[in-house]
Design a protein around this motif. Structure first.
Motif, PDB file in Angstrom:
ATOM      1  N   LEU A 532       0.824  -1.208   0.000  1.00  0.00           N
ATOM      2  CA  LEU A 532       0.000   0.000   0.000  1.00  0.00           C
ATOM      3  C   LEU A 532       0.863   1.265   0.000  1.00  0.00           C
ATOM      4  CD1 LEU A 532      -2.866  -1.119   2.406  1.00  0.00           C
ATOM      5  CD2 LEU A 532      -2.948  -0.851  -0.076  1.00  0.00           C
ATOM      6  N   LEU A 533       2.002   1.227   0.640  1.00  0.00           N
ATOM      7  CA  LEU A 533       2.918   2.366   0.582  1.00  0.00           C
ATOM      8  C   LEU A 533       3.426   2.571  -0.846  1.00  0.00           C
ATOM      9  CD1 LEU A 533       5.001   1.941   3.868  1.00  0.00           C
ATOM     10  CD2 LEU A 533       3.495   3.857   3.277  1.00  0.00           C
ATOM     11  N   SER A 534       3.651   1.482  -1.550  1.00  0.00           N
ATOM     12  CA  SER A 534       4.054   1.573  -2.948  1.00  0.00           C
ATOM     13  C   SER A 534       2.940   2.189  -3.794  1.00  0.00           C
ATOM     14  CB  SER A 534       4.414   0.185  -3.484  1.00  0.00           C
ATOM     15  OG  SER A 534       4.698   0.221  -4.864  1.00  0.00           O
ATOM     16  N   MET A 535       1.699   1.829  -3.499  1.00  0.00           N
ATOM     17  CA  MET A 535       0.560   2.396  -4.210  1.00  0.00           C
ATOM     18  C   MET A 535       0.443   3.894  -3.950  1.00  0.00           C
ATOM     19  SD  MET A 535      -3.421   1.109  -4.061  1.00  0.00           S
ATOM     20  CE  MET A 535      -2.934  -0.597  -4.305  1.00  0.00           C
ATOM     21  N   ARG A 536       0.680   4.312  -2.710  1.00  0.00           N
ATOM     22  CA  ARG A 536       0.647   5.733  -2.369  1.00  0.00           C
ATOM     23  C   ARG A 536       1.744   6.491  -3.116  1.00  0.00           C
ATOM     24  NH1 ARG A 536       2.403   8.010   3.473  1.00  0.00           N
ATOM     25  NH2 ARG A 536       4.378   8.259   2.344  1.00  0.00           N
ATOM     26  N   SER A 537       2.935   5.908  -3.178  1.00  0.00           N
ATOM     27  CA  SER A 537       4.045   6.528  -3.885  1.00  0.00           C
ATOM     28  C   SER A 537       3.733   6.676  -5.367  1.00  0.00           C
ATOM     29  CB  SER A 537       5.319   5.702  -3.691  1.00  0.00           C
ATOM     30  OG  SER A 537       6.396   6.234  -4.415  1.00  0.00           O
ATOM     31  N   HIS A 538       3.044   5.694  -5.929  1.00  0.00           N
ATOM     32  CA  HIS A 538       2.675   5.773  -7.345  1.00  0.00           C
ATOM     33  C   HIS A 538       1.717   6.946  -7.583  1.00  0.00           C
ATOM     34  CE1 HIS A 538       1.887   4.325 -11.395  1.00  0.00           C
ATOM     35  NE2 HIS A 538       0.593   4.464 -11.164  1.00  0.00           N
ATOM     36  N   SER A 539       0.768   7.163  -6.677  1.00  0.00           N
ATOM     37  CA  SER A 539      -0.145   8.304  -6.803  1.00  0.00           C
ATOM     38  C   SER A 539       0.625   9.615  -6.744  1.00  0.00           C
ATOM     39  CB  SER A 539      -1.203   8.265  -5.692  1.00  0.00           C
ATOM     40  OG  SER A 539      -2.106   7.208  -5.888  1.00  0.00           O
TER      41      SER A 539
END
Length: 576
Positions: A532-539
């Motif tokens: 989920l941290l990776s998903m946030r970074s992608h945003s």
């Protein structure tokens, strides 16, 4: 004797027993035995004595004789490939008849992927680890790419050369909810400017779903709208009397253009302009998405001017909305006044339209059937229509539940003391579905908790005015989270880019990936948080994006509505 040709078929008059030396045609040789190794042993072969069993001969017992006879018959007739399946089936039936039914293994029916809503089980299993890991401060580290490659600043030039004589008046009817009406207004300004027409203040169509009778001046500051556009597009609040007399003072008598969605400006020039010059007054109804996203820069500039500068909420709305923003910042003083805004689409009509299944059991099923019939009579019960909730979920089309929003945000590093503003309509079964989200974020607020009933009274029965309050509080949040798409985030993302140096500061989750993560029965908290941290970074990395062909200028204002600035200029310039 003359030579006689060879004929395979004998003469009609030849005898059957004619010898080889006779005048008849020689007969073809007899066919070989089908199996030369198997032949009848009689008294003529001289190799056996009557009543005496030869070595390798047929067995003597009855069962052996029957088996040997059947096998000999099958081999002789070469029908083994025909009878073998029948023998196999017969053997299996004989075997099954000797097995107790209690010991027969049962066939387990597994649900289709995605068809079971497993998030509650995941939350129950990971809650202890989640609560123990509450030290991260997501608001302090959420954006790392805001100034990457320099910033952007609002850059909309206005026309200072004066306007030529108008070609006539245009009346449009804006349909839909708050933000679909906003599309109509901005496109109407662009079309009126392109055709050198005078725009009548758009009329808001009363919609059977939103049921909001508000007029333009109830939602927007009409005077500010007219003044901001005065150098580019003439805007009036009424049509001159001498023109209305031609149509019997009845707008329905005015020629109405039925324009296809996403029409080009060339169509307006070729088809609409001649009629406008002839009649001096035309109307276009409905008028939501009747102008192509890709238009000349002059048309795009008018869209930018209307959306980001001319449209300002009316005084009652802006006053209360500003107060709600101030209260959110005061409650989040420990985080420097920063807060998260979440647009949650989990109203009953949204859940019903999605055709997804959650954990509401039979009651949920009955509610959804009734809601679909009320809102879309017959749409979901057409013959041949197949609804696959599992496919919908794994394709990322199901609305996120309050529980899933909480799991996602906690996994993205936002602790339970983070202040959240929830923008939504009436949540489906809120007393049940909102409980886990409140457990994960006890400081969560809504407009109903921030404002008193007396403050909300003038807005309570008007969906567009309530949505305008949500829009403003979301616009000024440090983080905006969109969960389902639609016109509300469509405009907010672009407006936030316009105010935040080109960065949307928006978390747009990958719902296909979330569906897989939330359905994994073996995933641990650390693994979930890492994903989920990776998903946030992608945003964050996608926060600054340029408009591409067929993208909406309302979501991607760069570069049509904004200009590049270096970091020094960006830090000195104030938001528009």
């Amino acid at each position: 004797m003359p030579h006689q040709a060879y004929i395979r078929v004998g003469s009609i008059g030849s005898g059957v027993g004619s010898g080889m030396g006779g005048s008849g045609t020689p007969s073809p040789p007899s066919s070989p035995r089908r199996s030369p190794r198997i032949h009848r042993r009689g008294s003529k072969d001289g190799g056996a004595v009557a009543g005496r069993r030869m070595p390798g001969g047929p067995p003597r017992t009855l069962s052996q004789r029957i088996s040997w006879t059947l096998l000999s018959l099958l081999l002789r007739r070469q029908a083994i490939f025909l009878f073998a399946p029948l023998i196999y089936v017969a053997g299996m039936l004989l075997y099954m008849g000797t097995v107790s039914l209690d010991s027969v293994p049962t066939i387990i029916s597994r649900p289709a992927p995605g068809s079971v809503y497993r998030s509650p089980q995941l939350y129950g299993r990971l809650r202890a680890d989640m609560d123990a890991d509450n030290s991260s401060d997501g608001l302090a580290s959420v954006w790392k790419h805001t100034n990457k490659a320099g910033g952007w600043k609002p850059c909309i030039n206005t026309n200072m050369n004066g306007l030529p004589e108008s070609n006539g008046y245009i009346y449009v009817e804006a349909n839909g909810g708050l933000n679909q009406q906003r599309t109509s207004i901005c496109n109407a300004v662009a079309v009126a400017g392109y055709l050198n027409a005078t725009l009548l203040i758009p009329n808001f169509h009363f919609h059977s779903i939103w049921r909001d009778p508000s007029k333009f001046s109830d939602i927007y500051d009409e005077d500010h709208f007219i003044t901001t556009l005065q150098h580019d597009v003439r805007v009036v609040d009424k049509i001159p009397e001498y023109i209305m007399e031609r149509f019997g003072h009845n707008v329905s008598n005015v020629h109405n253009f039925k324009i296809k969605a996403w029409s080009s400006v060339r169509y307006y020039k070729d088809m609409v302009l001649p009629k406008l010059i002839e009649e001096k007054f035309i109307r276009i109804s409905p008028f939501a998405n009747r102008l192509s996203f890709d238009s000349p820069s002059a048309v795009q500039r008018l869209r930018c001017l209307a959306n980001f500068e001319a449209l300002r909420f009316s005084k009652p709305i802006s006053t209360l909305a500003g107060e709600l923003v101030s209260r959110m910042k005061a409650l989040s003083v420990d985080n420097g006044g920063k807060y998260i805004a979440v647009h949650l689409r989990f109203e009953e009509d949204m859940v019903a339209f999605s055709c997804c299944i959650f954990d509401g059991g039979e009651q949920e099923k009955q509610d959804m059937v009734a809601a679909r019939e009320r809102g879309w009579r017959g749409k979901f019960t057409k013959p041949g229509r197949v609804i696959r909730p599992g496919v919908i979920r794994i394709n990322g089309k199901c609305p996120l539940t309050p529980l899933e929003v909480g799991l996602m945000l906690r996994g993205m590093g936002f602790s339970n003391n983070t202040l959240i503003y929830l923008a939504s309509g009436k949540i489906y079964r809120a007393e049940r579905t909102m409980r886990p989200l409140l457990e994960m974020f006890p400081l969560l607020q809504t407009k109903e908790t921030l404002a008193s009933s007396e403050e909300l009274a003038p807005f309570k029965n008007y969906s567009s005015r309530m949505a305008a309050l949500d829009y403003t509080v979301c616009l000024h949040s440090e983080v905006f989270v969109t969960t389902q798409g639609g016109n509300f985030p469509h405009f907010l993302i672009g407006h936030r880019r316009y105010l935040n140096s080109g960065h949307s500061k928006t978390i747009k989750p990958d719902k296909r990936k979330l569906a897989v993560l939330f359905a994994n029965p073996n995933i641990g908290w650390k693994s979930l948080k890492r994903q989920l941290l990776s998903m946030r970074s992608h945003s964050d990395g996608k926060g600054i994006e340029m408009k591409r062909p067929n993208d909406s200028i309302y979501s991607f204002p760069c570069p049509d509505c904004m200009c590049r600035s270096n970091k020094t200029e960006s830090s000195k310039s104030s938001p528009a």
